[in-house]
Design a protein around this motif. Structure first.
Motif, PDB file in Angstrom:
ATOM      1  N   SER A  37       0.863  -1.172   0.000  1.00 20.35           N
ATOM      2  CA  SER A  37       0.000   0.000   0.000  1.00 20.35           C
ATOM      3  C   SER A  37       0.899   1.221   0.000  1.00 20.35           C
ATOM      4  O   SER A  37       2.118   1.112   0.064  1.00 20.35           O
ATOM      5  N   GLY A  38       0.322   2.414  -0.083  1.00 17.23           N
ATOM      6  CA  GLY A  38       1.162   3.600  -0.076  1.00 17.23           C
ATOM      7  C   GLY A  38       0.396   4.869  -0.380  1.00 17.23           C
ATOM      8  O   GLY A  38      -0.834   4.862  -0.535  1.00 17.23           O
ATOM      9  N   ASP A  39       1.143   5.971  -0.482  1.00 19.70           N
ATOM     10  CA  ASP A  39       0.550   7.292  -0.675  1.00 19.70           C
ATOM     11  C   ASP A  39       1.493   8.174  -1.482  1.00 19.70           C
ATOM     12  O   ASP A  39       2.713   7.980  -1.484  1.00 19.70           O
ATOM     13  N   ARG A  40       0.916   9.184  -2.121  1.00 15.63           N
ATOM     14  CA  ARG A  40       1.716  10.218  -2.770  1.00 15.63           C
ATOM     15  C   ARG A  40       2.115  11.271  -1.732  1.00 15.63           C
ATOM     16  O   ARG A  40       1.269  11.714  -0.955  1.00 15.63           O
ATOM     17  N   PRO A  41       3.371  11.709  -1.715  1.00 14.64           N
ATOM     18  CA  PRO A  41       3.787  12.730  -0.764  1.00 14.64           C
ATOM     19  C   PRO A  41       3.469  14.139  -1.262  1.00 14.64           C
ATOM     20  O   PRO A  41       4.364  14.956  -1.513  1.00 14.64           O
ATOM     21  N   VAL A  83       8.276  19.407  -7.950  1.00  9.13           N
ATOM     22  CA  VAL A  83       8.005  18.476  -6.858  1.00  9.13           C
ATOM     23  C   VAL A  83       7.636  19.195  -5.564  1.00  9.13           C
ATOM     24  O   VAL A  83       7.093  18.579  -4.644  1.00  9.13           O
ATOM     25  N   GLY A  84       7.944  20.502  -5.457  1.00 11.86           N
ATOM     26  CA  GLY A  84       7.651  21.217  -4.224  1.00 11.86           C
ATOM     27  C   GLY A  84       8.597  20.795  -3.112  1.00 11.86           C
ATOM     28  O   GLY A  84       9.669  20.227  -3.369  1.00 11.86           O
ATOM     29  N   PRO A  85       8.228  21.028  -1.850  1.00  7.96           N
ATOM     30  CA  PRO A  85       9.101  20.663  -0.714  1.00  7.96           C
ATOM     31  C   PRO A  85       9.072  19.162  -0.465  1.00  7.96           C
ATOM     32  O   PRO A  85       8.613  18.691   0.585  1.00  7.96           O
TER      33      PRO A  85
END
Length: 356
Positions: A37-41, A83-85
Motif C-alpha cells: 500500500s502507499g501514498d503520494r507525498p 516536486v515542491g518541498p
C-alpha cells in the motif's frame, strides 16, 4: 444507464465476496500474505487516510501480515510542474505512518524513485496494455478532465506504474476502496498477459476492501489533500475544532444516520463511530434533536481526543529527521533487494538475462 449501474453493483458484490474470502485467509495464515500500500507525498495525511487506509494497514500488521509501504514520489509530478518541498513531505509522511502505529521492524517504508529495478518493470508492463485501456481508467479520466492542460504521459501510465509497485514485491493483498478497484484490475490484467506470454512469474494480487466508506470533507466533497477540505493528522486542536464547526451538513435539525439522503451528516457520524468504536446509528440517536451544532461539537471532541497521542508522537518524530531518514534508508534497502531479484526473474522469463 440502469443496466450499467446494475453491472457495476454486481461486479462490486463479486469483489466484496473475494475480499471477504481473502480476509478469512489472512486470519488463518497471515504470514503467507504480503500487503502493498502507499501514498503520494503531496501533503500531510488526513483523517480520511487514517480511517480509510492507515488503520487497516496497522490492523494487518498486528495480525502478522508483512507490509510494504511505498511513498509514490514520482507520482507527485504526474499533474504538476515541480516536486515542491518533497523531502520535507516525505519525512512528514514517514512520521505520519510511524505515529499512527506502523512498526518499521515489520514494515518496509520506501520511496519508489529510490528503487531502480521497480521502475524498470514499467517497460515490459507497458507493452501489455493498450492506449485505450489506459484512457479508460477512472482516475486517469477524472484527473485529465479536471486539469487545465493536456495530461502528461506519466499520468496516463500511472496505473502501470502502480502495477509495478504491487508486483515487484509479490504483493498478494492490496487494501483499496471501491473507487480504486479498476487500478487493481488492470494490474491483474498485466499479470495474466505477462504469464501467458512469458511464463508464470507473477501471482494475481487481490483487493482487500476497506470497511470504512468514503469520508466527506468539510465541504461535502470527498476528503482530499488537494481540495483543502480535510482534517490533517498533524493539525492542532483549535484548527480541528474550527474546521469541523464549519463542516457542511443540511437544514434538518433531527440527526439521523442516512448515508444516501444525508451524506454529510452520515460522514460526521461515521468519523465519530470509527474513532470511538460505536455505531453511527447509536450516535445519531444520542444526538437526536440537538442538531448539527451538537454533532459537530461531538465530532471535534472525539477527533481531538483520539488523535492526541498520535499528534504528540508525530511532533517527537519530526524533531528527529535523522531517525526518519534512517527508517526510509532501511526500507529502500529491503525494497531494492526484492526488486533486483524480481527483475532478474523477469529477464530470465523474457530471455534477456544476457549477463547471467
Amino acid at each position: 444507464m440502469a443496466r450499467t449501474h446494475e453491472g457495476e453493483d454486481a461486479s462490486f458484490r463479486r469483489s466484496q465476496q473475494r475480499s471477504d474470502s481473502l480476509e478469512r485467509g489472512i486470519r488463518t495464515s497471515p504470514a503467507s500474505h504480503l500487503v502493498l500500500s502507499g501514498d503520494r507525498p503531496t501533503g500531510d495525511l488526513h483523517l480520511g487516510h487514517l480511517l480509510g487506509t492507515l488503520a487497516n494497514r496497522i490492523r494487518l500488521q498486528r495480525l502478522g501480515v508483512p507490509l510494504m509501504l511505498v511513498i509514490a514520489d514520482y507520482q507527485v509530478i504526474t499533474d504538476r510542474d515541480a516536486v515542491g518541498p518533497l523531502r520535507q513531505r516525505v519525512r512528514s509522511l514517514v512520521a505520519d505512518y510511524l505515529a499512527a502505529g506502523v512498526d518499521p521492524e515489520h514494515t518496509a517504508i520506501f520511496a519508489h524513485s529510490a528503487v531502480p529495478a521497480l521502475n524498470q518493470l514499467m517497460l515490459p508492463f507497458l507493452s501489455l496494455v493498450t492506449d485505450a485501456e489506459l484512457h479508460r481508467n477512472p482516475t486517469v479520466k477524472a484527473e485529465s478532465s479536471a486539469a487545465d492542460r493536456p495530461p502528461s504521459a506519466l499520468l496516463l501510465t500511472y496505473p502501470v506504474h502502480q502495477a509495478a509497485d504491487i508486483l515487484f514485491c509479490g504483493a498478494t493483498v492490496v487494501p483499496v476502496g471501491r473507487d480504486q478497484l479498476p487500478h487493481l484490475e488492470l494490474t491483474r490484467v498485466i499479470v495474466r498477459r505477462f504469464n501467458e506470454r512469458y511464463g508464470a512469474v507473477f501471482e494475481l494480487p487481490e483487493a482487500l476492501l476497506s470497511p470504512v466508506p468514503v469520508l466527506l470533507g468539510t465541504d461535502g466533497q470527498k476528503m482530499s489533500k488537494s481540495r483543502g477540505n480535510a482534517i490533517a493528522l498533524g493539525a492542532d486542536e483549535d484548527t480541528t475544532a474550527r474546521l469541523l464547526r464549519g463542516a457542511k451538513t443540511d437544514s434538518l435539525r433531527h440527526i439521523t444516520y442516512e448515508p444516501r439522503s444525508r451524506p454529510e451528516v452520515a460522514s460526521l457520524l461515521q468519523i465519530i463511530a470509527s474513532l470511538g468504536g460505536r455505531s453511527p446509528v447509536e450516535i445519531a440517536t444520542e444526538i437526536g434533536g440537538r442538531g448539527a451544532g451538537a454533532l459537530k461539537a461531538m465530532a471535534a471532541e472525539v477527533v481531538n481526543e483520539s488523535l492526541r497521542p498520535l499528534r504528540s508522537r508525530r511532533r517527537e518524530l519530526l524533531a528527529d529527521p535523522g531517525y526518519l531518514d534512517g527508517v526510509l534508508i532501511d526500507g529502500v534497502a529491503q525494497a531494492n533487494a526484492i526488486a533486483n531479484e524480481t527483475l532478474q526473474r523477469v529477464r530470465v522469463a523474457m530471455a534477456m538475462d544476457y549477463l547471467g
